[in-house]
Design an enzyme around this catalytic site. Structure first.
Site, PDB file in Angstrom:
ATOM      1  N   CYS A 109       4.107  -6.727   1.719  1.00  0.00           N
ATOM      2  CA  CYS A 109       4.321  -6.040   2.992  1.00  0.00           C
ATOM      3  C   CYS A 109       4.844  -7.039   4.028  1.00  0.00           C
ATOM      4  O   CYS A 109       4.272  -8.122   4.202  1.00  0.00           O
ATOM      5  CB  CYS A 109       3.012  -5.422   3.474  1.00  0.00           C
TER       6      CYS A 109
ATOM      7  N   CYS B  43       1.902  -7.466   6.820  1.00  0.00           N
ATOM      8  CA  CYS B  43       0.578  -8.078   6.619  1.00  0.00           C
ATOM      9  C   CYS B  43       0.466  -8.862   5.319  1.00  0.00           C
ATOM     10  O   CYS B  43      -0.621  -9.336   4.981  1.00  0.00           O
ATOM     11  CB  CYS B  43      -0.506  -7.006   6.671  1.00  0.00           C
TER      12      CYS B  43
ATOM     13  N   CYS C 220       2.165   1.037   4.479  1.00  0.00           N
ATOM     14  CA  CYS C 220       1.218   0.070   3.934  1.00  0.00           C
ATOM     15  C   CYS C 220      -0.208   0.531   4.237  1.00  0.00           C
ATOM     16  O   CYS C 220      -0.520   0.882   5.368  1.00  0.00           O
ATOM     17  CB  CYS C 220       1.474  -1.302   4.554  1.00  0.00           C
TER      18      CYS C 220
ATOM     19  N   CYS D 128      -1.935  -2.176   6.899  1.00  0.00           N
ATOM     20  CA  CYS D 128      -1.532  -2.368   8.309  1.00  0.00           C
ATOM     21  C   CYS D 128      -0.783  -1.163   8.863  1.00  0.00           C
ATOM     22  O   CYS D 128      -0.342  -1.194  10.003  1.00  0.00           O
ATOM     23  CB  CYS D 128      -0.710  -3.648   8.458  1.00  0.00           C
TER      24      CYS D 128
ATOM     25  N   CYS E 265      11.633   4.851  -1.988  1.00  0.00           N
ATOM     26  CA  CYS E 265      12.865   4.328  -1.405  1.00  0.00           C
ATOM     27  C   CYS E 265      12.484   3.462  -0.207  1.00  0.00           C
ATOM     28  O   CYS E 265      12.067   3.968   0.826  1.00  0.00           O
ATOM     29  CB  CYS E 265      13.735   5.513  -0.967  1.00  0.00           C
TER      30      CYS E 265
HETATM   31 ZN   LIG Z   1       0.973  -4.201   5.564  1.00  0.00          ZN
END
Ligand SMILES: [Zn+2]
Length: 187
Positions: free
Chosen positions: A102, A105, A151, A154, A174
């Site tokens: 990510c 985070c 995510c 976060c 995607c």
């Molecule tokens: Zn994250």
């Protein structure tokens, strides 16, 4: 009598050595346990099979804090659900083996194991490393109904999920390259 004394000494000596050996074993297993934990921590990043060891925490930041740690383009994608241009992004054609983290985070989210060439111009995966790592939300912006993927740690926007025939899950995640950080590893 001397023989008895000798035997006693032998027994006592054996007892002392026995204790030492036990002590060593305790120390040895403590060291082994620590070493094993380190190995697990390394493997959870390198090997998607260890996905169950990845812990999802809760990362919350104010928008001001996000603006400080992200560049303007990353901020637009991750925090304002922006979309980067097709074919003009870092990972759509990336065929290297590794993990995609990510961009907000650093949680490991996707692996090259499930990446495929969708021809759309965006990095496409048929599944995250583990379902718990991402969350799905209904996105009704722009007069469309789409499934947004964010995510789980976060809450940053990653992209959208669309039906897709021909892959094991029959869906395509995607994603925006700017929402991800790729690190090459041997999987
Ligand atoms: Zn994250």
């Amino acid at each position: 009598m001397k023989k008895m004394q000798f035997l006693s000494i032998l027994v006592i000596t054996a007892f002392i050595f026995g204790c030492k050996e036990e002590q060593k074993e305790i120390n040895g297993s403590a060291v082994m346990t620590q070493a094993a934990e380190v190995v697990v921590q390394t493997r959870e990043v390198q090997d998607p099979v260890q996905a169950d060891t990845i812990e999802v925490g809760n990362v919350t930041r104010t928008e001001e804090e996000w603006k400080k740690i992200l560049g303007p383009e990353e901020y637009h994608i991750l925090r304002e659900a922006g979309t980067e241009p097709a074919f003009r992004n870092a990972y759509y054609d990336n065929k290297k083996e590794g993990i995609y983290y990510c961009g907000g985070c650093s949680l490991p989210l996707y692996s090259s194991n499930t990446k495929f060439d969708s021809g759309t111009g965006w990095p496409s995966f048929y599944a995250p490393i583990d379902p718990k790592l991402v969350e799905r939300k209904m996105d009704r912006r722009y007069g469309m109904e789409r499934v947004e993927v964010v995510c789980a740690q976060c809450d940053s926007h990653l992209g959208h999920i669309f039906p897709y025939e021909g892959v094991p899950t029959e869906e395509r995640h995607c994603l925006n390259s700017l929402a991800l950080d790729f690190k090459q590893t041997d999987i």
